[in-house]
Each structure stands twice: as structure tokens, then as C-alpha cells.
Enzyme design. Sequence first.
Site, PDB file in Angstrom:
ATOM      1  NE  ARG A  93      -2.070   1.403   3.720  1.00  0.00           N
ATOM      2  CZ  ARG A  93      -2.671   1.527   4.891  1.00  0.00           C
ATOM      3  NH1 ARG A  93      -3.985   1.413   4.962  1.00  0.00           N
ATOM      4  NH2 ARG A  93      -1.970   1.738   5.985  1.00  0.00           N
ATOM      5  CE1 TYR A 111      -5.178   4.501   2.958  1.00  0.00           C
ATOM      6  CE2 TYR A 111      -3.883   6.418   3.588  1.00  0.00           C
ATOM      7  CZ  TYR A 111      -4.379   5.161   3.878  1.00  0.00           C
ATOM      8  OH  TYR A 111      -4.089   4.571   5.071  1.00  0.00           O
ATOM      9  CG  PHE A 203       3.362   4.749   3.319  1.00  0.00           C
ATOM     10  CD1 PHE A 203       4.452   5.100   2.548  1.00  0.00           C
ATOM     11  CD2 PHE A 203       2.216   5.536   3.264  1.00  0.00           C
ATOM     12  CE1 PHE A 203       4.422   6.231   1.745  1.00  0.00           C
ATOM     13  CE2 PHE A 203       2.169   6.670   2.462  1.00  0.00           C
ATOM     14  CZ  PHE A 203       3.278   7.019   1.700  1.00  0.00           C
ATOM     15  CG  ASP A 204      -1.023   4.811   6.475  1.00  0.00           C
ATOM     16  OD1 ASP A 204      -0.508   3.957   5.730  1.00  0.00           O
ATOM     17  OD2 ASP A 204      -2.161   5.254   6.306  1.00  0.00           O
ATOM     18  CB  THR A 205       3.142   4.546  11.512  1.00  0.00           C
ATOM     19  OG1 THR A 205       1.924   3.836  11.743  1.00  0.00           O
ATOM     20  CG2 THR A 205       3.764   4.941  12.834  1.00  0.00           C
TER      21      THR A 205
END
Length: 413
Positions: A93, A111, A203-205
Site C-alpha cells: 500500500r 486515500y 507507511f502511514d505511521t
Amino acid sequence: MTTEAMQAVGATDAGGRSTTAVVLDVVVPVYNEEAGLATCVRRLRHHLRTHVPYPARITIADNASVDGTLAIGRSLAEEFDDVRVVHLDEKGRGRALRQVWSASDADIVAYMDVDLSTDLNALMPLIAPLVSGHSDIAIGSRLARSSRVVRGPKREFISRSYNLILRSALHARFSDAQCGFKAMRLDVARQLLPLVEDTGWFFDTELLVLAERSGMRIHEVPVDWVDDPDSRVDIVATAVADIKGVVRVGRALSSGSLPLADLRASFGREPLVPGVPRGMVGQLARFAVVGVVSTLAYALLYLALHSVMGAQWANAVALLVTAVFNTTANRAFTFGIRGSEGSGRHQAQGLLVFAFGLLLTSGSLFVLHSAAPDASKHIELAILVIANLVATVSRFVALRWVFRSAQPVGVTR
């Protein structure tokens, strides 16, 4: 951009395709989602056209699907001029978001998960502060008090435990790192994305931690969220990868290898008042509170020990005991550092600060006794308190140095 410009939808080229500048690019990362992709896109597209007053586009990011997902995505892109599909040969992702966001021409990139677990009514509150320029990043939060969430106790426990780890290990202040509902300004994305190493769920973190440490403003939106019972996320594998990511990012922050100062400067996140570092005013106030408590404890200990040990030893013992308390309290309260990592080193460095204070106070006692050998213990205490106040300024500067690499950037509590 004016409201009229943002609402100027409808211009087309010779082929009938829209030529209007896109304000919002919503990415939907997918892997083997042939069953629900069309429903998701049609529902999302309807919401964008009826509830979002800006030109918007949906980008389907296909993560190396092996079923009919890509074919369905291409069919949707042919049917709708505000839908496009991007195919990646590798899964991940984070990899998909980095590629699509980096190449986007929209002012705001966002997203959301294909299952649309998050109520779409939260989309406008998510992007509004980005359009106005007030915030740099916006995230949906399932853990805010006003959020309404339907999911099992296992996922709830894992989510809250993970965010507790982030707060303890990385000093994160955002409440929900992994809610699949985020947006950011494109200029911010292009600065941050090259620094994010993870290509999967972490990735988000990583993105949020770097943004927060760079002084960027993160806007949180409470959301209504219903768990997808058909979720294919491998919880154990994801948890292991996340822990590894936390360790890696923590090391990078501790070593100072990330160009956070350059990011702060490029986005104008330098101190509002020249010469006053970020967070110093709040630190001074908290340091003063700890100092008052330490001074009172020191005075009581000194008076209690004076008759047993004499002035010099009573001063040394009282100062040592309160120095340990002072370092511990300032570590947690003033500089916002939690956990046991580095606590031994911090105490050792705090003892060096104590040694300076001891030298100053012992020297003051020596001068007092030389000038007035019969001075009472209350006069001695008054001289010592004054000497401690003189040492306080240097103690604050020294403790800022002690905790320089561990403290969260821009603590403003």
C-alpha cells in the site's frame, strides 16, 4: 485558488475528456478486490460529485492483483472521465501511495480503503483545512472520543495497543496512525515522501511521525467507522512489521540522520519569535513547577539533616536526593520523555548538573562561614536557596542539552 475556479467543472478537450484542474485526487489502493471495486468507485464518485465542491478525481492503484481487479479498474476508467487506474507490478500500500501521490497534479492527495469502512461524510471535514491552507495533513481518527466505531474487541485492543506503543516509543501525539482515511497537500507530500522508507502498512505511521517531528500541522477528524468482516490483513505479520518500523524510525530520530530541521525551515515552521526555540516557553513553565517542588523538598531535607550532619553534608545529601527527583520529573513532565530507554544515561548526565549545583552551594556556604562563622541554619538555608536559584538557569540549559535528542520536537502541552 478562488471558489469560482474550484467550482469551474465541465471544460473538455476535443475527445470529450475533462480539462479542469484537479483539486482533490482520491487514491483507492486495491489488491484482488474484483468483488467490491466497482461498487466502491461508483459510491465514492457519487459522493464526490454531490458533496465535494471541488474538481476531484479517483485513482485506482492496483497493487499487482492476480484476479480481475485491473480489468474492472480499466473498465471504470473508460466509463468515467474522472476515474483513472494505475497498475503496479509489486504489492504494498505504501508503495502505491508513494507512486501515485508523487505523480499527481492535484492540490490535495488523499486515500481511503476500498471497503469504505469510514463514513464518507467525514471527507469534507478532512480536506477543508487543507484547501484553506490551515493544516498540512489531515487524518481520520477512530479513537477520538466523538468517533463511532463498530468492530470486534480484538481489533480494538490491537489498535489501541499500537497507538500506545507509538506514544511511548516515538512520542507521537496523533491518536490513530492506521485509519485508512487520510489526506495531505501535494507540496507537503513531495517533501515527505522521499524520506519514507516503508512500502507496506507502516507507511502511514512513518509519514505521520516525520510530519509531526518536522513541525507540520496534523488535523484529526473523528469518524464513523464500521469494521469490514472480509478484511484480508494478516494481523500478526502486520504487527511484526510495524514493530520493526517503530525501531527503525526511532533509531533514525535518535541518530539525527533525518533532515527534519531542513523540512521545518522549508515550510516556515521555525520559531515564531527569533531566538526562542520551539516549545521553550512551555518547557520553562513546567521546569518552574518542578523547580518549586524540588526547592521545597530540598529545604525540608536540609533542615531535617542539619542537626545530624552539619551544613555541608546536609546540603550535599539534600541536593543529591532532590537532583535525582528533579531529573526524573523534568524528563517526563518538562521534556515529555516516556519509557525507560536512556533513563540511566539521563540520570548520569543529571548528576553532572548536580555536581555543578553542589559546587555552587558548597562554595556559598564556605564564603558565608568565612564571613559569619556563627550564622544560623536558617541564614544558611536562605543563602543556599539563593545559590540554587542562580544555578537554576544553568540547570535548565543543561537539561535541554541532556534531553536534546530524545525530546519530541515542538512539545507544546
